[in-house]
Design a protein around this motif. Structure first.
Motif, PDB file in Angstrom:
ATOM      1  N   PRO A  41       0.759  -1.334  -0.044  1.00 34.34           N
ATOM      2  CA  PRO A  41       0.008  -0.089   0.039  1.00 34.34           C
ATOM      3  C   PRO A  41       0.846   1.253  -0.119  1.00 34.34           C
ATOM      4  O   PRO A  41       1.864   1.433   0.845  1.00 34.34           O
ATOM      5  N   GLY A  42       0.457   2.031  -0.997  1.00 28.98           N
ATOM      6  CA  GLY A  42       1.249   3.391  -1.097  1.00 28.98           C
ATOM      7  C   GLY A  42       2.678   3.497  -1.524  1.00 28.98           C
ATOM      8  O   GLY A  42       3.384   4.199  -1.627  1.00 28.98           O
ATOM      9  N   LYS A  43       3.195   2.026  -2.095  1.00 30.26           N
ATOM     10  CA  LYS A  43       4.384   2.134  -2.728  1.00 30.26           C
ATOM     11  C   LYS A  43       4.356   1.519  -4.120  1.00 30.26           C
ATOM     12  O   LYS A  43       3.425   1.055  -4.594  1.00 30.26           O
ATOM     13  N   GLU A  44       5.474   1.804  -4.988  1.00 30.70           N
ATOM     14  CA  GLU A  44       5.493   1.253  -6.061  1.00 30.70           C
ATOM     15  C   GLU A  44       5.816  -0.248  -5.999  1.00 30.70           C
ATOM     16  O   GLU A  44       6.148  -0.791  -5.337  1.00 30.70           O
ATOM     17  N   ARG A  45       5.341  -0.787  -7.224  1.00 33.40           N
ATOM     18  CA  ARG A  45       5.532  -2.296  -7.637  1.00 33.40           C
ATOM     19  C   ARG A  45       7.025  -2.555  -7.686  1.00 33.40           C
ATOM     20  O   ARG A  45       7.836  -1.806  -8.183  1.00 33.40           O
ATOM     21  N   GLU A  46       7.487  -3.603  -6.961  1.00 35.54           N
ATOM     22  CA  GLU A  46       9.001  -3.969  -7.059  1.00 35.54           C
ATOM     23  C   GLU A  46       9.051  -5.321  -7.332  1.00 35.54           C
ATOM     24  O   GLU A  46       8.122  -6.470  -7.265  1.00 35.54           O
ATOM     25  N   LEU A  47      10.038  -5.670  -8.078  1.00 28.42           N
ATOM     26  CA  LEU A  47      10.385  -7.071  -8.490  1.00 28.42           C
ATOM     27  C   LEU A  47      10.872  -7.796  -7.488  1.00 28.42           C
ATOM     28  O   LEU A  47      11.770  -7.197  -6.611  1.00 28.42           O
ATOM     29  N   VAL A  48      10.365  -8.965  -7.110  1.00 27.52           N
ATOM     30  CA  VAL A  48      10.728  -9.952  -6.003  1.00 27.52           C
ATOM     31  C   VAL A  48      11.847 -10.909  -6.323  1.00 27.52           C
ATOM     32  O   VAL A  48      12.981 -11.206  -5.718  1.00 27.52           O
ATOM     33  N   ALA A  49      11.515 -11.992  -7.460  1.00 30.82           N
ATOM     34  CA  ALA A  49      12.286 -12.773  -7.601  1.00 30.82           C
ATOM     35  C   ALA A  49      12.084 -13.221  -9.150  1.00 30.82           C
ATOM     36  O   ALA A  49      10.747 -12.830  -9.742  1.00 30.82           O
ATOM     37  N   THR A  50      12.886 -13.874  -9.814  1.00 31.90           N
ATOM     38  CA  THR A  50      12.626 -14.354 -11.038  1.00 31.90           C
ATOM     39  C   THR A  50      13.444 -15.534 -11.413  1.00 31.90           C
ATOM     40  O   THR A  50      14.160 -15.922 -10.510  1.00 31.90           O
ATOM     41  N   ILE A  51      12.958 -16.491 -12.379  1.00 31.15           N
ATOM     42  CA  ILE A  51      13.476 -17.783 -12.685  1.00 31.15           C
ATOM     43  C   ILE A  51      13.455 -17.805 -14.122  1.00 31.15           C
ATOM     44  O   ILE A  51      12.298 -17.231 -14.627  1.00 31.15           O
ATOM     45  N   ARG A  53      13.822 -20.117 -17.730  1.00 31.48           N
ATOM     46  CA  ARG A  53      13.640 -21.597 -18.284  1.00 31.48           C
ATOM     47  C   ARG A  53      14.741 -22.634 -17.968  1.00 31.48           C
ATOM     48  O   ARG A  53      14.396 -23.550 -17.605  1.00 31.48           O
ATOM     49  N   SER A  54      15.806 -22.149 -17.731  1.00 27.42           N
ATOM     50  CA  SER A  54      17.004 -22.764 -17.524  1.00 27.42           C
ATOM     51  C   SER A  54      17.256 -22.931 -15.930  1.00 27.42           C
ATOM     52  O   SER A  54      18.119 -23.613 -15.711  1.00 27.42           O
ATOM     53  N   GLY A  55      16.505 -22.122 -15.183  1.00 27.67           N
ATOM     54  CA  GLY A  55      16.630 -22.297 -13.757  1.00 27.67           C
ATOM     55  C   GLY A  55      17.434 -21.489 -13.132  1.00 27.67           C
ATOM     56  O   GLY A  55      17.563 -21.555 -11.885  1.00 27.67           O
ATOM     57  N   ILE A  56      17.668 -20.451 -13.529  1.00 27.72           N
ATOM     58  CA  ILE A  56      18.679 -19.375 -12.907  1.00 27.72           C
ATOM     59  C   ILE A  56      17.570 -18.526 -12.211  1.00 27.72           C
ATOM     60  O   ILE A  56      16.611 -18.108 -12.962  1.00 27.72           O
ATOM     61  N   THR A  57      17.860 -18.331 -11.271  1.00 26.73           N
ATOM     62  CA  THR A  57      17.014 -17.457 -10.201  1.00 26.73           C
ATOM     63  C   THR A  57      17.756 -16.243  -9.625  1.00 26.73           C
ATOM     64  O   THR A  57      18.901 -16.136  -9.565  1.00 26.73           O
ATOM     65  N   THR A  58      16.841 -15.090  -9.503  1.00 26.48           N
ATOM     66  CA  THR A  58      17.409 -13.900  -8.745  1.00 26.48           C
ATOM     67  C   THR A  58      16.288 -13.382  -7.659  1.00 26.48           C
ATOM     68  O   THR A  58      15.259 -13.743  -7.843  1.00 26.48           O
ATOM     69  N   TYR A  59      16.826 -12.663  -6.858  1.00 26.59           N
ATOM     70  CA  TYR A  59      16.166 -12.178  -5.669  1.00 26.59           C
ATOM     71  C   TYR A  59      16.504 -10.876  -5.059  1.00 26.59           C
ATOM     72  O   TYR A  59      17.601 -10.474  -5.459  1.00 26.59           O
ATOM     73  N   ILE A  60      15.431 -10.020  -4.734  1.00 23.12           N
ATOM     74  CA  ILE A  60      15.995  -8.825  -4.110  1.00 23.12           C
ATOM     75  C   ILE A  60      16.478  -9.209  -2.896  1.00 23.12           C
ATOM     76  O   ILE A  60      16.417 -10.165  -2.287  1.00 23.12           O
ATOM     77  N   ASP A  61      17.373  -8.318  -2.309  1.00 23.23           N
ATOM     78  CA  ASP A  61      18.158  -8.336  -1.201  1.00 23.23           C
ATOM     79  C   ASP A  61      17.307  -8.847   0.069  1.00 23.23           C
ATOM     80  O   ASP A  61      17.510  -9.618   1.097  1.00 23.23           O
ATOM     81  N   SER A  62      16.035  -7.998   0.254  1.00 22.47           N
ATOM     82  CA  SER A  62      15.237  -7.949   1.470  1.00 22.47           C
ATOM     83  C   SER A  62      14.443  -9.656   1.475  1.00 22.47           C
ATOM     84  O   SER A  62      14.053  -9.904   2.572  1.00 22.47           O
ATOM     85  N   VAL A  63      14.725 -10.407   0.412  1.00 22.57           N
ATOM     86  CA  VAL A  63      13.756 -11.843   0.828  1.00 22.57           C
ATOM     87  C   VAL A  63      14.948 -12.744   0.521  1.00 22.57           C
ATOM     88  O   VAL A  63      14.569 -13.869   0.638  1.00 22.57           O
ATOM     89  N   LYS A  64      16.067 -12.497   0.305  1.00 20.14           N
ATOM     90  CA  LYS A  64      17.405 -13.556   0.162  1.00 20.14           C
ATOM     91  C   LYS A  64      17.384 -14.266   1.285  1.00 20.14           C
ATOM     92  O   LYS A  64      17.328 -14.007   2.416  1.00 20.14           O
ATOM     93  N   GLY A  65      17.413 -15.777   1.085  1.00 22.15           N
ATOM     94  CA  GLY A  65      17.489 -16.757   2.370  1.00 22.15           C
ATOM     95  C   GLY A  65      16.162 -16.782   2.848  1.00 22.15           C
ATOM     96  O   GLY A  65      16.007 -17.970   3.906  1.00 22.15           O
ATOM     97  N   ARG A  66      15.028 -16.115   2.463  1.00 23.30           N
ATOM     98  CA  ARG A  66      13.715 -16.277   3.064  1.00 23.30           C
ATOM     99  C   ARG A  66      12.668 -16.952   2.093  1.00 23.30           C
ATOM    100  O   ARG A  66      11.763 -17.945   2.372  1.00 23.30           O
ATOM    101  N   PHE A  67      12.888 -16.367   0.658  1.00 23.30           N
ATOM    102  CA  PHE A  67      11.875 -16.670  -0.254  1.00 23.30           C
ATOM    103  C   PHE A  67      12.825 -17.623  -1.226  1.00 23.30           C
ATOM    104  O   PHE A  67      13.958 -17.405  -1.496  1.00 23.30           O
ATOM    105  N   THR A  68      12.018 -18.804  -1.857  1.00 24.22           N
ATOM    106  CA  THR A  68      12.544 -19.477  -3.032  1.00 24.22           C
ATOM    107  C   THR A  68      11.673 -19.306  -4.066  1.00 24.22           C
ATOM    108  O   THR A  68      10.614 -20.096  -3.871  1.00 24.22           O
ATOM    109  N   ILE A  69      12.097 -19.258  -5.043  1.00 21.35           N
ATOM    110  CA  ILE A  69      11.475 -19.195  -6.349  1.00 21.35           C
ATOM    111  C   ILE A  69      11.797 -20.581  -7.255  1.00 21.35           C
ATOM    112  O   ILE A  69      12.920 -20.914  -7.231  1.00 21.35           O
TER     113      ILE A  69
END
Length: 118
Positions: A41-51, A53-69
């Motif tokens: 609420p009140g904030k811009e949309r932000e990218l959290v994680a991506t994957i 087709r070959s399985g390469i993943t990325t995460y924003i720093d605030s969710v690293k170690g907590r979220f898994t895509i």
């Protein structure tokens, strides 16, 4: 066209877990990256994680170690396991599917609300 259907949002206490799912259908072969965005609420949309087709993943720093895509190409489905949830993770989470070369090929799900509160 690609259709994305999300599920798995809800209310959870701080420290709890949720698993989001995103099922894709339609012109799937045009897509080579899927991910999750969120908008609080009140904030811009932000990218959290991506994957890719070959399985390469990325995460924003605030969710690293907590979220898994993760994803299953055969099922055209992407999941995001969210552990150790914090109140600041509260947001509407959107599934995104795109082609990294042909930028006009980008699709969004309808969003699913995640609320982290005691």
């Amino acid at each position: 066209q690609v259709q994305l259907v999300e599920s798995g949002g809800g209310l959870v206490q701080p420290g709890g877990s949720l698993r989001l799912s995103c099922a894709a259908s339609g012109s799937i072969l045009s897509i080579n990256v899927m991910g999750w965005y969120r908008q609080a609420p009140g904030k811009e949309r932000e990218l959290v994680a991506t994957i890719t087709r070959s399985g390469i993943t990325t995460y924003i720093d605030s969710v690293k170690g907590r979220f898994t895509i993760s994803g299953d190409n055969a099922k055209n489905t992407v999941w995001m396991q969210m552990n150790s949830l914090k109140p600041e993770d509260t947001a509407v989470y959107y599934c995104n599917a795109r082609n990294s070369v042909y930028r006009h090929l980008e699709y969004w799900g309808q969003g699913t609300l995640v609320t982290v509160s005691s």
